[in-house]
Design a protein around this motif. Structure first.
Motif, PDB file in Angstrom:
ATOM      1  N   CYS A 205      10.687 -13.446 -26.689  1.00 23.73           N
ATOM      2  CA  CYS A 205       9.335 -13.518 -26.163  1.00 23.73           C
ATOM      3  C   CYS A 205       8.349 -13.909 -27.260  1.00 23.73           C
ATOM      4  N   THR A 206       8.598 -15.069 -27.877  1.00 23.58           N
ATOM      5  CA  THR A 206       7.711 -15.630 -28.894  1.00 23.58           C
ATOM      6  C   THR A 206       7.443 -17.088 -28.551  1.00 23.58           C
ATOM      7  N   VAL A 207       6.443 -17.649 -29.186  1.00 19.14           N
ATOM      8  CA  VAL A 207       6.077 -19.046 -28.925  1.00 19.14           C
ATOM      9  C   VAL A 207       7.240 -19.988 -29.216  1.00 19.14           C
ATOM     10  N   GLU A 208       7.959 -19.738 -30.320  1.00 19.99           N
ATOM     11  CA  GLU A 208       9.020 -20.667 -30.742  1.00 19.99           C
ATOM     12  C   GLU A 208      10.341 -20.479 -29.996  1.00 19.99           C
ATOM     13  N   SER A 209      10.469 -19.408 -29.250  1.00 23.54           N
ATOM     14  CA  SER A 209      11.679 -19.199 -28.454  1.00 23.54           C
ATOM     15  C   SER A 209      11.861 -20.359 -27.483  1.00 23.54           C
ATOM     16  N   PRO A 210      13.101 -20.887 -27.335  1.00 20.07           N
ATOM     17  CA  PRO A 210      13.305 -22.092 -26.532  1.00 20.07           C
ATOM     18  C   PRO A 210      13.361 -21.866 -25.021  1.00 20.07           C
ATOM     19  N   ILE A 211      13.222 -20.617 -24.578  1.00 22.37           N
ATOM     20  CA  ILE A 211      13.342 -20.353 -23.146  1.00 22.37           C
ATOM     21  C   ILE A 211      12.044 -20.683 -22.414  1.00 22.37           C
ATOM     22  N   HIS A 212      12.132 -20.815 -21.106  1.00 24.20           N
ATOM     23  CA  HIS A 212      10.992 -21.219 -20.276  1.00 24.20           C
ATOM     24  C   HIS A 212       9.854 -20.196 -20.370  1.00 24.20           C
ATOM     25  N   GLU A 217       7.011 -14.700 -19.656  1.00 26.50           N
ATOM     26  CA  GLU A 217       6.020 -13.949 -18.891  1.00 26.50           C
ATOM     27  C   GLU A 217       6.682 -12.848 -18.064  1.00 26.50           C
ATOM     28  N   SER A 218       7.913 -13.079 -17.604  1.00 28.78           N
ATOM     29  CA  SER A 218       8.647 -12.045 -16.870  1.00 28.78           C
ATOM     30  C   SER A 218       8.970 -10.863 -17.776  1.00 28.78           C
ATOM     31  N   ILE A 219       9.286 -11.146 -19.043  1.00 26.30           N
ATOM     32  CA  ILE A 219       9.561 -10.080 -20.007  1.00 26.30           C
ATOM     33  C   ILE A 219       8.300  -9.256 -20.253  1.00 26.30           C
ATOM     34  N   VAL A 220       7.169  -9.921 -20.413  1.00 27.72           N
ATOM     35  CA  VAL A 220       5.906  -9.214 -20.633  1.00 27.72           C
ATOM     36  C   VAL A 220       5.566  -8.339 -19.431  1.00 27.72           C
ATOM     37  N   ALA A 221       5.805  -8.856 -18.234  1.00 25.92           N
ATOM     38  CA  ALA A 221       5.463  -8.120 -17.015  1.00 25.92           C
ATOM     39  C   ALA A 221       6.414  -6.965 -16.732  1.00 25.92           C
ATOM     40  N   ALA A 222       7.610  -7.019 -17.305  1.00 24.29           N
ATOM     41  CA  ALA A 222       8.626  -5.994 -17.030  1.00 24.29           C
ATOM     42  C   ALA A 222       8.383  -4.740 -17.872  1.00 24.29           C
ATOM     43  N   ASP A 223       9.165  -3.690 -17.590  1.00 27.14           N
ATOM     44  CA  ASP A 223       9.116  -2.495 -18.411  1.00 27.14           C
ATOM     45  C   ASP A 223      10.533  -2.037 -18.722  1.00 27.14           C
ATOM     46  N   GLU A 224      10.661  -0.864 -19.331  1.00 26.68           N
ATOM     47  CA  GLU A 224      11.968  -0.380 -19.777  1.00 26.68           C
ATOM     48  C   GLU A 224      12.929  -0.075 -18.639  1.00 26.68           C
ATOM     49  N   HIS A 225      12.412  -0.025 -17.412  1.00 28.41           N
ATOM     50  CA  HIS A 225      13.269   0.243 -16.249  1.00 28.41           C
ATOM     51  C   HIS A 225      13.873  -1.026 -15.666  1.00 28.41           C
ATOM     52  N   GLN A 226      13.487  -2.171 -16.188  1.00 30.10           N
ATOM     53  CA  GLN A 226      13.836  -3.439 -15.570  1.00 30.10           C
ATOM     54  C   GLN A 226      15.124  -4.046 -16.135  1.00 30.10           C
ATOM     55  N   THR A 227      16.085  -3.198 -16.510  1.00 27.85           N
ATOM     56  CA  THR A 227      17.403  -3.703 -16.917  1.00 27.85           C
ATOM     57  C   THR A 227      18.480  -3.062 -16.061  1.00 27.85           C
ATOM     58  N   GLN A 228      19.641  -3.670 -16.076  1.00 27.27           N
ATOM     59  CA  GLN A 228      20.759  -3.170 -15.283  1.00 27.27           C
ATOM     60  C   GLN A 228      22.057  -3.383 -16.042  1.00 27.27           C
ATOM     61  N   VAL A 291      13.760  -2.644 -24.626  1.00 25.44           N
ATOM     62  CA  VAL A 291      12.572  -2.878 -25.443  1.00 25.44           C
ATOM     63  C   VAL A 291      11.500  -3.643 -24.671  1.00 25.44           C
ATOM     64  N   MET A 292      11.830  -4.188 -23.520  1.00 26.46           N
ATOM     65  CA  MET A 292      10.814  -4.871 -22.709  1.00 26.46           C
ATOM     66  C   MET A 292       9.623  -3.950 -22.446  1.00 26.46           C
ATOM     67  N   GLY A 293       9.866  -2.644 -22.440  1.00 32.37           N
ATOM     68  CA  GLY A 293       8.782  -1.705 -22.243  1.00 32.37           C
ATOM     69  C   GLY A 293       7.768  -1.692 -23.368  1.00 32.37           C
ATOM     70  N   LEU A 294       8.097  -2.318 -24.504  1.00 32.67           N
ATOM     71  CA  LEU A 294       7.195  -2.371 -25.653  1.00 32.67           C
ATOM     72  C   LEU A 294       6.596  -3.757 -25.870  1.00 32.67           C
ATOM     73  N   ILE A 295       6.955  -4.704 -25.018  1.00 27.67           N
ATOM     74  CA  ILE A 295       6.523  -6.094 -25.214  1.00 27.67           C
ATOM     75  C   ILE A 295       5.345  -6.411 -24.304  1.00 27.67           C
ATOM     76  N   ASN A 296       4.212  -6.757 -24.911  1.00 27.09           N
ATOM     77  CA  ASN A 296       2.994  -6.999 -24.149  1.00 27.09           C
ATOM     78  C   ASN A 296       2.372  -8.357 -24.395  1.00 27.09           C
ATOM     79  N   ASP A 297       2.997  -9.183 -25.239  1.00 23.98           N
ATOM     80  CA  ASP A 297       2.399 -10.483 -25.540  1.00 23.98           C
ATOM     81  C   ASP A 297       3.464 -11.472 -25.968  1.00 23.98           C
ATOM     82  N   ILE A 298       3.031 -12.722 -26.201  1.00 22.17           N
ATOM     83  CA  ILE A 298       3.931 -13.802 -26.608  1.00 22.17           C
ATOM     84  C   ILE A 298       3.358 -14.412 -27.890  1.00 22.17           C
ATOM     85  N   PRO A 299       3.575 -13.788 -29.034  1.00 19.58           N
ATOM     86  CA  PRO A 299       3.015 -14.278 -30.296  1.00 19.58           C
ATOM     87  C   PRO A 299       3.919 -15.327 -30.940  1.00 19.58           C
TER      88      PRO A 299
END
Length: 330
Positions: A205-212, A217-228, A291-299
């Motif tokens: 979840c960074t600017v240089e990451s090659p993913i869409h 934005e889905s990672i930022v919107a998710a929380d620590e419960h959003q894994t399986q 850790v998605m529960g700690l991610i709030n931005d895309i730096p």
């Protein structure tokens, strides 16, 4: 304050932060950005379709950074295993100085890398496995807690216990992995004897990451419960993003006679890769940690690494120091 550890000394980096190997994500753009930020960027060998493609990616990465970077090579069960020997030879031939290994039976490759003078960082999900890796001669252990994305093992042991036990058991340096994404985590890991941290999902979840962008934005919107957790019946447990596909996989896995063929159509690598290229988080399975529960931005990687280091230094020098009362005042 400069955070100098055995990790920074061994691999020649400024900050004790490693970008973990990630399929389809660990390419030159991300690895070079992490290294330029003072951490250790890693190319993921098997993201490249052939050993020669890996050679080209290593050379491309060198045009983007003059800082240390490494290569991840993961050994996992497969119907048709990749040509691991050839990938390993390319790593040696290209003069890579740091390799992150993971997975099953890495012994002969660890020996090969050590003979070439390469620093070997090996990922483990238990202290027992870490002790075996220590005997094989690895230089650093990446201790992966149950919180991690990807393969957390079958024992379900969290990072707190693994790190504390590593402190009392291992004779070689170890870094903390699984659930790390900020300065609080880095300061905590150092307090538990770790020589640094390994981050995967946070670097996705960074600017240089090659993913869409939509996946970021889905990672930022998710929380620590959003894994399986999937693949438990096959003893190849993997932590992934909780979407419709993950829920359907778990539903099929409830069959006591389930076979991998029953979920194969849902979990194909091609579908997972398309998630990153199309931006549809529901299309296939893709790894993500709690850790998605700690991610709030895309730096940018530079912004992220700098922020983590500054926050960790502040915690160590101010918050923790203020909690220590001299004996003379007790």
């Amino acid at each position: 304050m400069v955070l100098k550890t055995k990790l920074t000394e061994l691999v020649g980096i400024e900050h004790p932060i490693v970008q973990g190997g990630m399929q389809w994500v660990g390419v030159a753009e991300l690895a070079s950005a992490v290294s330029n930020a003072g951490g250790l960027g890693l190319l993921t060998a098997l993201t490249q379709p052939t050993p020669e493609a890996l050679r080209a990616e290593i050379r491309r990465c060198r045009t983007m950074t003059n800082k240390p970077f490494g290569v991840n090579l993961t050994f996992l069960p497969a119907m048709t295993p990749p040509p691991y020997d050839e990938y390993a030879q390319v790593i040696v031939d290209e003069g890579i100085k740091v390799v992150e290994t993971a997975g099953n039976n890495p012994g002969k490759y660890i020996k090969k890398f050590k003979e070439a003078g390469i620093v070997v960082l090996h990922k483990c999900v238990s202290v027992r496995h870490a002790l075996s890796a220590q005997k094989l001669g690895v230089d650093i252990i990446s201790m992966d807690g149950f919180e991690c994305a990807g393969h957390p093992g079958e024992n379900d042991i969290g990072g707190l216990i693994l790190l504390a036990k590593s402190f009392n058991t291992l004779k070689i340096p170890y870094i903390a992995s699984g659930g790390f994404g900020d300065g609080v985590g880095l300061a905590g890991a150092l307090a538990m004897g770790a020589a640094g941290i390994n981050m995967g999902t946070r670097f996705m979840c960074t600017v240089e990451s090659p993913i869409h962008q939509k996946i970021k934005e889905s990672i930022v919107a998710a929380d620590e419960h959003q894994t399986q957790l999937v693949f438990r019946p096959f003893r190849n447990t993997s932590r992934i993003f909780k979407n419709k596909v993950a829920i359907e996989v778990n539903k099929r896995e409830q069959n006591p006679n389930v076979k991998f063929e029953d979920v194969k159509d849902l979990v194909s690598g091609a579908r997972g890769r398309n998630v990153y290229t199309t931006g549809d988080p529901e299309y296939g399975v893709w790894t993500a940690g709690q850790v998605m529960g700690l991610i709030n931005d895309i730096p940018t990687c530079q912004e992220l690494v700098s922020r983590i280091v500054v926050d960790a230094e502040t915690i160590i020098t101010k918050r923790l120091n203020s909690m220590v009362v001299p004996k003379s005042r007790l």
